[in-house]
Design a protein around this motif. Sequence first.
Motif, PDB file in Angstrom:
ATOM      1  N   PRO A  30       0.819  -1.213   0.000  1.00 28.18           N
ATOM      2  CA  PRO A  30       0.000   0.000   0.000  1.00 28.18           C
ATOM      3  C   PRO A  30       0.854   1.264   0.000  1.00 28.18           C
ATOM      4  N   VAL A  31       0.421   2.242  -0.787  1.00 26.88           N
ATOM      5  CA  VAL A  31       1.142   3.503  -0.880  1.00 26.88           C
ATOM      6  C   VAL A  31       0.714   4.422   0.265  1.00 26.88           C
ATOM      7  N   PRO A  32       1.652   4.992   1.017  1.00 27.12           N
ATOM      8  CA  PRO A  32       1.274   5.986   2.023  1.00 27.12           C
ATOM      9  C   PRO A  32       0.655   7.213   1.345  1.00 27.12           C
ATOM     10  N   LEU A  33      -0.466   7.678   1.887  1.00 30.27           N
ATOM     11  CA  LEU A  33      -1.177   8.835   1.330  1.00 30.27           C
ATOM     12  C   LEU A  33      -1.112  10.002   2.313  1.00 30.27           C
ATOM     13  N   ARG A  34      -1.079  11.195   1.761  1.00 29.72           N
ATOM     14  CA  ARG A  34      -1.065  12.381   2.598  1.00 29.72           C
ATOM     15  C   ARG A  34      -2.365  12.514   3.371  1.00 29.72           C
ATOM     16  N   GLN A  35      -3.464  12.071   2.766  1.00 28.38           N
ATOM     17  CA  GLN A  35      -4.770  12.088   3.423  1.00 28.38           C
ATOM     18  C   GLN A  35      -5.638  11.031   2.760  1.00 28.38           C
ATOM     19  N   THR A  36      -6.722  10.658   3.407  1.00 22.82           N
ATOM     20  CA  THR A  36      -7.642   9.695   2.815  1.00 22.82           C
ATOM     21  C   THR A  36      -9.082  10.125   3.109  1.00 22.82           C
ATOM     22  N   PRO A  37      -9.962  10.093   2.114  1.00 19.83           N
ATOM     23  CA  PRO A  37      -9.652   9.776   0.718  1.00 19.83           C
ATOM     24  C   PRO A  37      -8.813  10.878   0.084  1.00 19.83           C
ATOM     25  N   PHE A  60       0.848  11.190  -2.975  1.00 15.24           N
ATOM     26  CA  PHE A  60       1.316   9.806  -2.951  1.00 15.24           C
ATOM     27  C   PHE A  60       2.793   9.793  -2.548  1.00 15.24           C
ATOM     28  N   ASP A  61       3.119   9.067  -1.476  1.00 15.48           N
ATOM     29  CA  ASP A  61       4.499   8.994  -0.997  1.00 15.48           C
ATOM     30  C   ASP A  61       5.192   7.799  -1.654  1.00 15.48           C
ATOM     31  N   MET A  62       5.753   8.006  -2.843  1.00 12.03           N
ATOM     32  CA  MET A  62       6.413   6.930  -3.579  1.00 12.03           C
ATOM     33  C   MET A  62       7.409   7.535  -4.552  1.00 12.03           C
ATOM     34  N   PRO A  63       8.440   6.781  -4.924  1.00  4.10           N
ATOM     35  CA  PRO A  63       9.418   7.283  -5.900  1.00  4.10           C
ATOM     36  C   PRO A  63       8.789   7.379  -7.286  1.00  4.10           C
ATOM     37  N   PRO A  64       8.853   8.505  -7.955  1.00  3.97           N
ATOM     38  CA  PRO A  64       8.271   8.627  -9.300  1.00  3.97           C
ATOM     39  C   PRO A  64       8.834   7.598 -10.277  1.00  3.97           C
ATOM     40  N   LEU A  65      10.160   7.312 -10.185  1.00  9.60           N
ATOM     41  CA  LEU A  65      10.764   6.363 -11.109  1.00  9.60           C
ATOM     42  C   LEU A  65      10.163   4.975 -10.947  1.00  9.60           C
ATOM     43  N   ALA A  66       9.812   4.608  -9.716  1.00  8.28           N
ATOM     44  CA  ALA A  66       9.261   3.269  -9.468  1.00  8.28           C
ATOM     45  C   ALA A  66       7.919   3.090 -10.147  1.00  8.28           C
ATOM     46  N   ILE A  67       7.030   4.090 -10.056  1.00  7.90           N
ATOM     47  CA  ILE A  67       5.708   3.963 -10.669  1.00  7.90           C
ATOM     48  C   ILE A  67       5.819   4.006 -12.189  1.00  7.90           C
ATOM     49  N   VAL A  68       6.790   4.786 -12.717  1.00 13.90           N
ATOM     50  CA  VAL A  68       7.014   4.829 -14.162  1.00 13.90           C
ATOM     51  C   VAL A  68       7.494   3.469 -14.654  1.00 13.90           C
TER      52      VAL A  68
END
Length: 333
Positions: A30-37, A60-68
Amino acid sequence: MKRLFSRLVVLALIGLACLAGALAWFAYRPVPLRQTPLDFTVEPGSSMKQVARQLVDAGFDMPPLAIVTLARITRQANAIKAGSYEVEAGVTPLQLLNKLSRGDVSQAELPVIEGWNFRQLRAALDRHPDLRHDTAGLSDAQILEKLGVDARHPEGLFFPDTYLFARRSSDLDVLRRAHANQQKVLGREWLRRADGLPYKTPYEALIMASIVEKETGQATDRPMVASVFINRLRAGMLLQTDPTVIYGLGTDFDGNLKKRDLLADTPYNTYTRTGLPPTPIAMPGTAALRAALNPPATDYLYFVARGDGSSEFSRNLDEHNRAVARYIRKRSQ
């Protein structure tokens, strides 16, 4: 030399395995979110790299390169659809990409109410927080031009319904759909019309339906109200309907229709001019259109509001005057 090459191959395979493992761990965690929803928007024309940056900026707290990289491996990088989205806590990167490639956008809605006029529709569009206000500052004529509608006046040309749309959609898109719906419904009901009606065109039927819509306090009275106005048209009588006069007054109407308003001759004053007014006065719904195009056969020429939303119908002026006296006296008690 062969031994060195073999070691390099093994190291490369190990590296690829580690990379695959890390990517798999990323894809299903699961991706950490700044807020939900979390609400976010993918802008039209964005590349996958731009989408990744938009996601991070949105929370979305994730590396941009990873999702690309994940998008390219799963062959979804070129399938991402623009629009507004909403996700809850617990969403994984793979679920997120699936959502974006399906175009599973979050939707807002706009209820367009039967009997509204075009001014009220524009006000509802202007104050809706989830629409892009592309009609702001445009005249009614400019809006019709943008929509490609060949008409001089917008009134009655948009169908009342509840319209769902992706957040950040253009208000012109909503108007375009409402116009297409009105054309479809009017065309369908025109083909099903009764014989011998005093209309030359579907537009004249639309005008009558708008009057019926505004004159009816109770839905079951619509057919009878339509029959009264159609009987008056056939007899060459004045329609004498207050809503057309009020419409002609526009923003000058203060909520109190005065005698001088009924005597002032305007194109919409059906107390001074025979026949239909030049345009609809509101947006009629399906029931009003059906009443105007398939009225019951009656000999009623008058009606008066009873005060409870329903109407009393009369065949002649004497009956009508007695009904008016009765219900005015009742309301004054």
